[in-house]
Every structure is written in structure tokens, then in C-alpha cells.
Design a protein around this motif. Structure first.
Motif, mmCIF file in Angstrom:
data_model
loop_
_atom_site.group_PDB
_atom_site.id
_atom_site.type_symbol
_atom_site.label_atom_id
_atom_site.label_comp_id
_atom_site.label_asym_id
_atom_site.label_seq_id
_atom_site.Cartn_x
_atom_site.Cartn_y
_atom_site.Cartn_z
ATOM 1 N N GLY A 166 0.812 -1.208 0.000
ATOM 2 C CA GLY A 166 0.000 0.000 0.000
ATOM 3 C C GLY A 166 0.843 1.254 0.000
ATOM 4 O O GLY A 166 0.522 2.239 -0.689
ATOM 5 N N LYS A 167 1.941 1.238 0.762
ATOM 6 C CA LYS A 167 2.838 2.389 0.815
ATOM 7 C C LYS A 167 3.442 2.668 -0.568
ATOM 8 O O LYS A 167 3.502 3.819 -1.019
ATOM 9 C CB LYS A 167 3.960 2.117 1.815
ATOM 10 N N ILE A 168 3.906 1.616 -1.219
ATOM 11 C CA ILE A 168 4.540 1.778 -2.535
ATOM 12 C C ILE A 168 3.521 2.258 -3.567
ATOM 13 O O ILE A 168 3.794 3.168 -4.362
ATOM 14 C CB ILE A 168 5.192 0.460 -2.980
ATOM 15 N N LYS A 169 2.327 1.662 -3.557
ATOM 16 C CA LYS A 169 1.290 2.080 -4.506
ATOM 17 C C LYS A 169 0.909 3.545 -4.296
ATOM 18 O O LYS A 169 0.712 4.286 -5.255
ATOM 19 C CB LYS A 169 0.055 1.187 -4.351
ATOM 20 N N LYS A 170 0.813 3.936 -3.032
ATOM 21 C CA LYS A 170 0.457 5.319 -2.723
ATOM 22 C C LYS A 170 1.533 6.272 -3.215
ATOM 23 O O LYS A 170 1.240 7.338 -3.777
ATOM 24 C CB LYS A 170 0.268 5.469 -1.213
ATOM 25 N N ILE A 261 15.977 2.133 -11.332
ATOM 26 C CA ILE A 261 15.386 3.469 -11.452
ATOM 27 C C ILE A 261 15.779 4.296 -10.232
ATOM 28 O O ILE A 261 15.640 3.835 -9.100
ATOM 29 C CB ILE A 261 13.848 3.375 -11.541
ATOM 30 N N PRO A 262 16.295 5.500 -10.442
ATOM 31 C CA PRO A 262 16.672 6.339 -9.287
ATOM 32 C C PRO A 262 15.484 6.549 -8.342
ATOM 33 O O PRO A 262 14.350 6.680 -8.779
ATOM 34 C CB PRO A 262 17.106 7.665 -9.941
ATOM 35 N N VAL A 263 15.755 6.561 -7.064
ATOM 36 C CA VAL A 263 14.779 6.793 -5.984
ATOM 37 C C VAL A 263 13.818 5.614 -5.839
ATOM 38 O O VAL A 263 13.686 5.023 -4.762
ATOM 39 C CB VAL A 263 13.985 8.111 -6.182
ATOM 40 N N ILE A 264 13.118 5.250 -6.924
ATOM 41 C CA ILE A 264 12.115 4.179 -6.848
ATOM 42 C C ILE A 264 12.776 2.811 -6.716
ATOM 43 O O ILE A 264 12.309 1.946 -5.960
ATOM 44 C CB ILE A 264 11.202 4.222 -8.088
ATOM 45 N N GLY A 265 13.881 2.577 -7.446
ATOM 46 C CA GLY A 265 14.558 1.286 -7.437
ATOM 47 C C GLY A 265 14.937 0.805 -6.044
ATOM 48 O O GLY A 265 14.616 -0.339 -5.664
ATOM 49 N N MET A 372 10.528 10.094 -0.599
ATOM 50 C CA MET A 372 10.275 10.177 -2.030
ATOM 51 C C MET A 372 9.085 11.091 -2.313
ATOM 52 O O MET A 372 9.093 11.867 -3.278
ATOM 53 C CB MET A 372 10.014 8.794 -2.608
ATOM 54 N N SER A 373 8.051 11.011 -1.467
ATOM 55 C CA SER A 373 6.881 11.873 -1.655
ATOM 56 C C SER A 373 7.272 13.336 -1.573
ATOM 57 O O SER A 373 6.817 14.169 -2.368
ATOM 58 C CB SER A 373 5.816 11.543 -0.604
ATOM 59 N N SER A 374 8.137 13.660 -0.620
ATOM 60 C CA SER A 374 8.595 15.046 -0.469
ATOM 61 C C SER A 374 9.456 15.474 -1.648
ATOM 62 O O SER A 374 9.433 16.628 -2.069
ATOM 63 C CB SER A 374 9.386 15.190 0.832
ATOM 64 N N LEU A 375 10.228 14.518 -2.195
ATOM 65 C CA LEU A 375 11.126 14.824 -3.305
ATOM 66 C C LEU A 375 10.376 14.974 -4.624
ATOM 67 O O LEU A 375 10.702 15.844 -5.445
ATOM 68 C CB LEU A 375 12.176 13.715 -3.429
ATOM 69 N N ILE A 376 9.358 14.154 -4.823
ATOM 70 C CA ILE A 376 8.653 14.134 -6.101
ATOM 71 C C ILE A 376 7.720 15.334 -6.250
ATOM 72 O O ILE A 376 7.516 15.830 -7.356
ATOM 73 C CB ILE A 376 7.871 12.803 -6.255
ATOM 74 N N GLU A 377 7.156 15.795 -5.141
ATOM 75 C CA GLU A 377 6.165 16.865 -5.219
ATOM 76 C C GLU A 377 6.663 18.098 -5.967
ATOM 77 O O GLU A 377 5.991 18.565 -6.913
ATOM 78 C CB GLU A 377 5.695 17.242 -3.812
#
Length: 406
Positions: A166-170, A261-265, A372-377
Motif C-alpha cells: 500500500g505504501k509503494i502504490k500510494k 530506477i533512481p529513488v524508486i529502485g 520520495m513523496s517530499s522529493l517528487i512533489e
């Protein structure tokens, strides 16, 4: 030939007790007469008994989710620990389910058990919802007489795995949804808004700025061939999904590429390691032999790279290698995981050490997803601003140019 078992159905009833007080409720049974007889036995005089109607829409129910299986496991474990018989526990859970498909499946399981099957045998008839890991753990619990404890372990395992997923999907859904909305807005501007500006620009009789001319050209291209581009994009997406489902090699390539993939990998890697450690710890603690446990784990990491590595580990362990040595040979497990495993092997507490590894990586996933959420926004905001804002600026450039000349 065995007599056919009539399926239980849910009935709504109304009646009065010995004081004349009106009562109503619902109860499962094979027919109305048996429901009436049961109510009279309880001191209730039934005035009306009818089969519970099925809803007009969604009567079949939504698909059963892994989260519902986790809740089912927790409820069943709690009831068994409280001393409620297995059949009675299943009946209670069945009537408490808000998903008709879930209720129907639990009803089928209960009827199989009433016919003499074990819980593991009954669950095996529903392999989509109860995988090999689930079936083996339940079977081990039934044989050892500790079914309630094993179900509690399964529930904890399922809850933690679903929490990570759930965390990853979110984390992935937010940027994908925002970028998709940005493309929709850009498409609307290109198809409906920019042509209006184009007509206005034509009346100026002057050359357009290069940036504006480029945007107008893109607008024309999208209007003329947009449907074709959409069909090609849809075909590529469906083709990739089809190839991923049908080709193990392609799926392995996709999963290996996703880990880079950077960050996600790194997040996907930590999630796979957490599932590997948690699944192996749960199965090994249930008394499943290590080789058999690794066979089960090989299909539960959620990543083909680690699935293949686990199969290699299983083959090496089967010929006598230590788990530590087998994991080292794959080259995909981090040094910390290997060392913790080695300590667990030597101390005879492999399941405890693997649980600690899983706890560590689950916490890492949580922290990484938040970061990642903070970085992607801000990255997403820049993309939207560039796409939409760029088109707005392109449309107003000729106006600014015309104002400067006048």
C-alpha cells in the motif's frame, strides 16, 4: 453416492418473544421451516420469515482483495483463541462480511469442513485467494494443533505485506495521477483552446514568434493525428502488460530494470527483501523444512530477480550448502542480510533474525516512501508548470509583440 448438501441461505425474520415484544433479525438456514423451528426453540414466535433479497446492483460483489484475506485471518485466529469452534467461527465471519463474494467463499469453505475436509484442504479449492504459503502454514498448524497461533502469524504477515504494498502504490500513484492530469489539461488546451488563438493570430497578418509557431504546429498535429497517437500508446501499454504476464524473461528484464530506477529502485529492492525475510521467517517458524520454505518464498517476493535468486538458494541448500553461502553466491542479497542470516543459523534462531531483517527493511521502506513523496512533489509541480504554463506563455507572446509595435 453421497447426498447433496443444501447450501445455507440468509433469511430475515420477524417475531415476538414470550412478553409479546417485537423482535427481528437475520439467520442462515437451509429453508424457512428450519428457521421457524430454531426461533421457536429460542422462545420466539415467528410472524414472518423470508429469504434476504439480493441487491439489484453489485449482487455478485467486488473481487476479494488481499486485505480482506488478512482481515479474515485475524478474525478467525481471534475466534479460535477465544474457544469458538471452527465451523461456528466461519459462520460468524461469513455473516459479518460486506462482500457477497467473500461471504460465498467462506460459506463454501464451511460446507467443505462440515463434509469432513480439513481447513487446509478447503482453502486449497480457492488458490487465488489462498496461495501455497497460506495453505502450507494452515496445514502445519492443523497437524501441530496450533491452528490459532499459526493463523495469527499469517494475519500479521499478511497485514505487514499489504502495508508495504500500500505504501509503494500510494507513493507511485500520486505523481502518476498528477502527470496524467497535466497531460489531459495540455490535450484540452491543444485541441480546443489554442485553435481559437490561432484564428486570432491569423488576423494579425504578422509572423508568429518561433515558440508560438511551434506550439501551434503541435496543436495541429494533435488535432490531425491525436486519435492515432492515443491508439499507439494504448497498444504499447497493453502489449507491455501482456508480455509481462506471458513471458518470464520479459518480466525478469522489467523487474531488473525497475530496480535501477533512481529513488524508486531502492524502495522496490527493500520491499522485496522485506517480503523475502518475512515470508521465510513465518514459514520456517511454522516448522516447514528450509528447502520447502525456500520453494514457497521464491514466488512471494514480488520481484522476478529475487524470485530467481531464491530458487538458486533453494537448489544450493538442497545439496548441503549453508543458507549464508547460498545467498552469497546469488550476488543480489546485501551483506547485512547475509550476516544476520548467518548469525541466526549458528544460534538456532533463524526465524527471529529474519523477522528483525524484515522489521528493518519495512521501516526503511516507510522512511524512503515518505522521503520520495517530499522529493517528487516539487518535481511534479515543475513538470505541470512547464507544460501548461509554457503553452499559456506561447499564446500571449504574439499579443505582447503586437503591443510593443503599436
Amino acid at each position: 453416492m453421497a447426498a447433496k448438501i443444501t447450501e445455507l441461505e440468509l433469511y430475515l425474520w420477524e417475531g415476538r418473544d414470550k412478553r409479546g415484544k417485537k423482535l427481528k433479525g437475520q439467520q442462515s438456514g437451509r429453508n424457512q421451516n428450519l428457521i421457524r423451528a430454531e426461533l421457536r426453540r429460542q422462545g420466539i414466535t415467528p410472524t414472518r420469515v423470508r429469504r434476504k433479497p439480493k441487491p439489484l446492483f453489485g449482487g455478485a460483489g467486488r473481487p476479494i482483495t488481499p486485505k480482506e484475506i488478512a482481515v479474515f485471518s485475524r478474525q478467525l485466529a481471534t475466534m479460535l483463541k477465544s474457544g469458538v469452534p471452527l465451523v461456528g467461527s466461519l459462520e460468524i465471519i461469513q455473516h459479518g462480511s460486506s462482500n457477497p463474494r467473500m461471504g460465498k467463499m467462506i460459506s463454501d469453505i464451511r460446507q467443505d469442513i462440515e463434509s469432513g475436509s480439513t481447513l487446509a484442504e478447503s482453502l486449497a479449492k480457492h488458490p487465488v485467494q489462498f496461495d501455497e504459503l497460506y495453505q502450507n502454514l494452515v496445514n502445519a498448524g492443523e497437524q501441530a494443533g496450533v491452528l490459532d497461533g499459526l493463523l495469527e502469524s499469517i494475519a500479521t504477515y499478511k497485514e505487514r505485506v499489504e502495508s508495504i504494498k500500500g505504501k509503494i502504490k500510494k507513493a507511485l500513484f500520486y505523481p502518476i495521477a498528477v502527470i496524467a492530469i497535466a497531460f489531459v489539461v495540455a490535450g484540452i488546451l491543444l485541441v480546443f483552446v489554442i485553435p481559437q488563438f490561432e484564428e486570432t493570430f491569423a488576423s494579425f497578418g504578422a509572423d508568429l514568434p518561433a515558440f508560438t509557431a511551434m506550439v501551434v504546429s503541435i496543436s495541429r498535429n494533435v488535432r490531425d493525428h491525436g486519435l492515432l497517437y492515443l491508439m499507439i500508446f494504448a497498444a504499447i501499454v497493453f502489449g507491455l502488460i501482456f508480455a509481462k504476464k506471458r513471458s518470464v524473461g520479459f518480466q525478469h528484464w522489467i523487474d531488473r530494470a525497475s530496480l535501477k530506477i533512481p529513488v524508486i529502485g531502492p524502495i522496490l529492492e527493500k520491499a522485496a527483501l522485506a517480503r523475502f525475510a518475512r515470508t521465510l521467517a513465518t514459514t520456517f517458524a511454522a516448522g516447514v523444512p528450509l528447502v520447502d520454505a525456500l520453494k514457497i518464498v521464491s514466488g512471494s517476493t514480488g520481484n522476478q530477480v529475487y524470485n530467481s535468486a531464491t530458487k538458486e538458494v533453494r537448489d544450493d541448500v538442497a545439496v548441503g550448502h549453508s543458507l549464508k553461502l547460498a545467498m552469497e553466491q546469488t550476488g543480489v542479497f546485501p551483506h547485512m542480510v547475509i550476516q544476520m542470516t548467518a548469525i541466526g543459523e549458528e544460534a538456532g534462531s533463524l526465524d527471529d533474525m529474519l523477522n528483525k531483517v524484515a522489521d528493518f527493511y519495512e521501516e526503511e521502506v516507510n522512511d524512503s516512501v515518505d522521503a520520495m513523496s517530499s522529493l517528487i512533489e516539487p518535481f511534479v509541480i515543475v513538470i505541470i508548470g512547464t507544460m501548461v504554463g509554457g503553452m499559456v506563455v506561447a499564446m500571449y507572446l504574439p499579443i505582447f509583440k503586437l503591443a510593443a509595435v503599436m
